[in-house]
Design an enzyme around this catalytic site. Structure first.
Site, PDB file in Angstrom:
ATOM      1  N   SER A  54      -6.058   9.731  -0.358  1.00 59.27           N
ATOM      2  CA  SER A  54      -6.116   9.216   0.781  1.00 59.27           C
ATOM      3  C   SER A  54      -4.846   8.601   1.172  1.00 59.27           C
ATOM      4  O   SER A  54      -4.859   8.019   2.561  1.00 59.27           O
ATOM      5  CB  SER A  54      -7.239   8.125   0.879  1.00 59.27           C
ATOM      6  N   LYS A  57      -3.255   9.867   4.576  1.00 64.53           N
ATOM      7  CA  LYS A  57      -3.798   9.363   5.854  1.00 64.53           C
ATOM      8  C   LYS A  57      -2.746   8.608   6.596  1.00 64.53           C
ATOM      9  O   LYS A  57      -2.691   8.280   8.054  1.00 64.53           O
ATOM     10  CB  LYS A  57      -5.078   8.575   5.606  1.00 64.53           C
ATOM     11  N   SER A 117     -10.859   4.621   5.778  1.00 66.94           N
ATOM     12  CA  SER A 117     -10.380   5.569   4.779  1.00 66.94           C
ATOM     13  C   SER A 117     -11.211   7.091   5.039  1.00 66.94           C
ATOM     14  O   SER A 117     -11.437   7.668   4.042  1.00 66.94           O
ATOM     15  CB  SER A 117     -10.565   5.509   3.400  1.00 66.94           C
TER      16      SER A 117
END
Length: 380
Positions: A54, A57, A117
């Site tokens: 993640s 991102k 997230s």
């Protein structure tokens, strides 16, 4: 050429001090850098390509921030969750819990991405901005190229495992972090330091273990997958100092918590900064030929500080080189010389100096006068 101070520290880009070896990290991948000076406090396999999970991102947010800054994207603009996107990402991994066909503003989606997230929020924002996730990842990769992230590639907007198609390095992720903070300071402060966010009556906390636990912590992004392990890009600022850290490949969430907090605290508690030059402060005088002035001031273009282990700051030996003869015309900001700092352990670091002002080409009379002044100064 006359140096105005006996020592200076340059912008360091590689591990520079024996002190960096005193911290023993359990993370397979680790990187801790002083954001202002570029001094690397800790480095362990920082150029090894790793799955981003993640942490990708962060680049999704950067592309959106760039579009907002350019006026191409309004933060109040709303994008709808496509039914096919919902079918793929509903409650799959970390989620904002968007409903099918539900609309959310760019602002809410950014909170869903950076605080929660949300894998779903990332794809909805990507599709809304670029029409498709694939088209959006092309923008992510173009941004990575512009930022000099040479060992990074993005195949998804949320970092979901894609058989090695999405990867980066600790070093590149630190570069991205620094650029987010510098290029978009207001958006960074608003979206990366949010402790929790509520959507569809579901409140979720930010998973960043630094926030609220380490003084000055204000970002960035966690990551986890089976292939990446538990990861974190984190940053904190105390006074003029900002540290950026990356850890990856840790076996448990608790080990990520403990390692990240201990490393960041070590970076602040065991290191100190000695300011040397303010932006624009003159470091040396360099002779100029055929100009309206016989010399030009060589200045540091940024604030320069000396950074080292507490109680272990030493004055390095300084040498300077410039392309002789330096001839007019010169423009303010032109690179006119290079400083080299020689440390006791043999390390050398180089730093460009720039012209403090314009120097125009001189006519015959001005050249004659400058020659007379130069001879008089030498005689005196």
């Amino acid at each position: 050429m006359r140096l105005l101070l006996p020592f200076i520290l340059l912008f360091l880009t590689q591990p520079a001090f024996a002190g960096v070896l005193t911290y023993k990290t359990q993370a397979p991948i680790a990187y801790l850098v002083d954001a202002h000076s570029g001094v690397v406090l800790l480095e362990k396999s920082s150029d090894k390509r790793i799955p981003t999970a993640s942490m990708a991102k962060m680049m999704t947010a950067y592309v959106a921030f760039e579009a907002i800054k350019a006026g191409k994207l309004d933060r109040t603009q709303k994008f709808a969750m496509r039914p096919e996107t919902w079918a793929k990402w509903n409650n799959r991994g970390s989620s904002m819990f968007l409903k099918s066909k539900q609309q959310a503003s760019v602002e809410d989606l950014l909170h869903g991405i950076l605080t929660l997230s949300g894998n779903d929020a990332s794809v909805v924002l990507a599709e809304g901005i670029s029409g498709s996730e694939k088209a959006f990842t092309e923008e992510m990769n173009a941004a990575a190229e512009r930022l000099g992230m040479k060992d990074s590639r993005f195949g998804t907007a949320n970092g979901w495992p894609d058989k090695g198609g999405t990867y980066s390095t600790a070093h590149d992720l630190a570069v991205l972090t620094k650029r987010i903070i510098e290029d978009h300071p207001e958006l960074f402060a608003e979206f990366f330091n949010q402790r929790s966010f509520k959507w569809n009556n579901i409140a979720q906390p930010n998973r960043n273990p630094l926030l609220g636990a380490v003084e000055g912590a204000d970002g960035m992004k966690t990551g986890h997958s089976d292939e990446a392990g538990f990861c974190l890009v984190g940053t904190a600022q105390r006074g003029p100092r900002r540290l950026i850290m990356v850890v990856a490949g840790l076996p448990t969430m608790q080990s990520r918590v403990e390692e990240a907090r201990a490393m960041m605290r070590w970076g602040f508690d065991k290191w100190e900064e000695m300011p040397l030059f303010d932006p624009g402060q003159q470091v040396a005088d360099i002779p100029v030929q055929l100009g309206t002035d016989s010399t030009v001031g060589a200045i540091a273009p940024h604030k320069i500080s000396m950074l080292g282990m507490k109680g272990d700051l030493a004055k390095p030996r300084l040498t300077m080189r410039y392309n002789a003869p330096l001839k007019a015309p010169l423009r303010k900001g032109d690179i006119v010389g290079e400083l080299t700092v020689h440390y006791p352990d043999g390390l050398q670091q180089k730093f460009p100096l720039v012209a403090a002002n314009d120097v125009q080409s001189a006519n015959f009379v001005e050249r004659a006068w400058n020659g007379f002044v130069s001879l008089w100064s030498k005689a005196a």
